[in-house]
Motif scaffolding. Structure first.
Motif, PDB file in Angstrom:
ATOM      1  N   GLU A  52      -4.606  16.680 -82.001  1.00 43.84           N
ATOM      2  CA  GLU A  52      -5.900  16.760 -81.162  1.00 43.84           C
ATOM      3  C   GLU A  52      -7.093  17.379 -81.778  1.00 43.84           C
ATOM      4  O   GLU A  52      -8.084  17.292 -81.339  1.00 43.84           O
ATOM      5  N   ARG A  53      -6.684  18.743 -82.372  1.00 43.66           N
ATOM      6  CA  ARG A  53      -7.573  19.642 -82.989  1.00 43.66           C
ATOM      7  C   ARG A  53      -8.425  18.753 -83.970  1.00 43.66           C
ATOM      8  O   ARG A  53      -9.506  19.057 -83.810  1.00 43.66           O
ATOM      9  N   ALA A  89     -12.493  17.849 -83.885  1.00 42.20           N
ATOM     10  CA  ALA A  89     -13.324  18.416 -84.779  1.00 42.20           C
ATOM     11  C   ALA A  89     -14.022  16.984 -85.521  1.00 42.20           C
ATOM     12  O   ALA A  89     -15.329  17.134 -85.868  1.00 42.20           O
ATOM     13  N   ALA A  90     -13.330  15.976 -85.451  1.00 43.53           N
ATOM     14  CA  ALA A  90     -13.827  14.858 -86.114  1.00 43.53           C
ATOM     15  C   ALA A  90     -14.564  13.879 -85.198  1.00 43.53           C
ATOM     16  O   ALA A  90     -15.192  12.857 -85.738  1.00 43.53           O
ATOM     17  N   GLY A  91     -14.413  14.299 -83.841  1.00 35.19           N
ATOM     18  CA  GLY A  91     -15.078  13.359 -82.949  1.00 35.19           C
ATOM     19  C   GLY A  91     -14.476  12.000 -82.931  1.00 35.19           C
ATOM     20  O   GLY A  91     -15.032  10.838 -82.562  1.00 35.19           O
ATOM     21  N   ALA A 128     -14.343  10.825 -92.983  1.00 32.79           N
ATOM     22  CA  ALA A 128     -13.273  11.374 -93.753  1.00 32.79           C
ATOM     23  C   ALA A 128     -12.850  12.603 -93.432  1.00 32.79           C
ATOM     24  O   ALA A 128     -13.337  13.337 -92.809  1.00 32.79           O
ATOM     25  N   LEU A 129     -11.534  13.026 -93.499  1.00 36.31           N
ATOM     26  CA  LEU A 129     -10.875  14.219 -93.144  1.00 36.31           C
ATOM     27  C   LEU A 129     -11.087  15.061 -94.391  1.00 36.31           C
ATOM     28  O   LEU A 129     -10.821  14.547 -95.529  1.00 36.31           O
ATOM     29  N   ASP A 130     -11.455  16.295 -94.202  1.00 30.57           N
ATOM     30  CA  ASP A 130     -11.506  17.192 -95.277  1.00 30.57           C
ATOM     31  C   ASP A 130     -10.033  17.817 -95.763  1.00 30.57           C
ATOM     32  O   ASP A 130      -9.098  17.604 -94.935  1.00 30.57           O
ATOM     33  N   GLN A 144      -6.996   7.294 -84.577  1.00 30.80           N
ATOM     34  CA  GLN A 144      -7.888   7.336 -85.590  1.00 30.80           C
ATOM     35  C   GLN A 144      -7.644   8.349 -86.809  1.00 30.80           C
ATOM     36  O   GLN A 144      -7.793   7.952 -88.102  1.00 30.80           O
ATOM     37  N   VAL A 145      -7.557   9.425 -86.380  1.00 30.01           N
ATOM     38  CA  VAL A 145      -7.465  10.728 -87.464  1.00 30.01           C
ATOM     39  C   VAL A 145      -6.243  10.415 -88.142  1.00 30.01           C
ATOM     40  O   VAL A 145      -5.944  10.707 -89.446  1.00 30.01           O
ATOM     41  N   VAL A 146      -4.989   9.978 -87.487  1.00 29.07           N
ATOM     42  CA  VAL A 146      -3.897   9.771 -88.155  1.00 29.07           C
ATOM     43  C   VAL A 146      -3.796   8.567 -89.095  1.00 29.07           C
ATOM     44  O   VAL A 146      -3.359   8.622 -90.272  1.00 29.07           O
TER      45      VAL A 146
END
Length: 275
Positions: free
Chosen positions: A203-204, A208-210, A248-250, A215-217
């Motif tokens: 969730e964090r 942060a990615a909006g 993109a994820l950092d 989607q982030v997973v």
């Protein structure tokens, strides 16, 4: 329309890295749901004889108006058909259900070492591969020791190994074993059947990615190099799951998600599953 990145398998076949999974989609809903996915931009569809919905997938592929050469269709051998002749007949049944001239990828669904010799099963897939009716063959739910045994009694290296992978089960050892041998990793249950979406770390990263947690997973999978095919039956989620290519994820975010591993499965253990 967003172009999905493609990876090159060990025999030169190109496979879209993001696909659409059809597990647990009812047969009577499969055609329409798959058409929604194709309209959204998916070009890789994953099904299996075990799912009971190959017919609907095939209908969608034939009805969508997209050139067959631009689509990638995967199916899997059912667990009852590991003997050579049974496997050959099962593939014929799959092709009749799909109503397609060829398949892009065909997998052994489970190793089932207690129910027969999966090397014999693999040799049947090699026959099918040599016939030209399938562009690539692979396995699903194989552990490194299964793959070692397979390599000792076969000629064709699996193109992919489709295994359960998600932040709670990162499978780094199996993935690394495959990478060393040119076997691509496909991730099923990529969001752990929703279990990881409420995790505070996910969730964090999502805030942060909006983006949504799903989607982030999915983005985490793609950046790791996994081939991934989320499943959903609703248009909104199908579209959200596809909307993962403009961010993109950092390194920090990737590390936070990877650190969630606890070797927790949502499905069977391949060393214990008997089908």
């Amino acid at each position: 329309m967003t172009a999905v990145p493609a990876l090159t398998l060990n025999n030169g076949v190109r496979i879209p890295q993001l696909g659409f999974g059809t597990y647990q989609i009812p047969p009577e809903e499969t055609r329409e749901t798959t058409l929604v996915a194709l309209e959204t931009g998916y070009r890789h569809i994953d099904t299996a004889e075990m799912y009971g919905n190959e017919k609907g997938v095939g209908q969608a592929v034939r009805d969508c108006g997209i050139d067959r050469a631009d689509l990638f269709v995967t199916s899997k051998l059912d667990n009852h058909a590991h003997a050579r002749d049974d496997a050959l007949r099962a593939f014929d049944t799959t092709m009749r259900e799909l109503g397609l001239d060829y398949l892009d990828l065909f997998l052994i669904h489970w190793p089932l070492p207690g129910r027969g010799d999966f090397v014999e099963t693999w040799k049947a897939l090699e026959e099918i591969y040599r016939s030209g009716r399938v562009k690539a063959i692979g396995v699903s739910n194989f552990q490194p020791h299964h793959l070692r045994r397979l390599s000792q009694g076969s000629d064709v290296v699996p193109a992919v190994n489709q295994i359960e992978v998600h932040p709670y089960l990162t499978q780094d050892d199996v993935r690394a074993f495959g990478t060393e041998r040119g076997i691509a990793t496909e991730a099923w249950s990529p969001i752990a059947r929703g279990k990881v979406l409420d995790d505070p770390a996910v969730e964090r990263v999502a805030r942060a990615a909006g983006r949504t947690p799903a989607q982030v997973v999915l983005r985490w999978h793609l950046q790791r190099g996994d081939i991934v095919f989320p499943k959903s039956a609703t248009r909104k989620r199908i579209e959200q799951n596809f909307d993962v290519f403009d961010f993109a994820l950092d390194e920090g975010a990737m590390g936070q998600i990877s650190a969630l591993n606890r070797d927790e499965r949502t499905g069977p253990d391949p060393d214990r599953f008997t089908g």
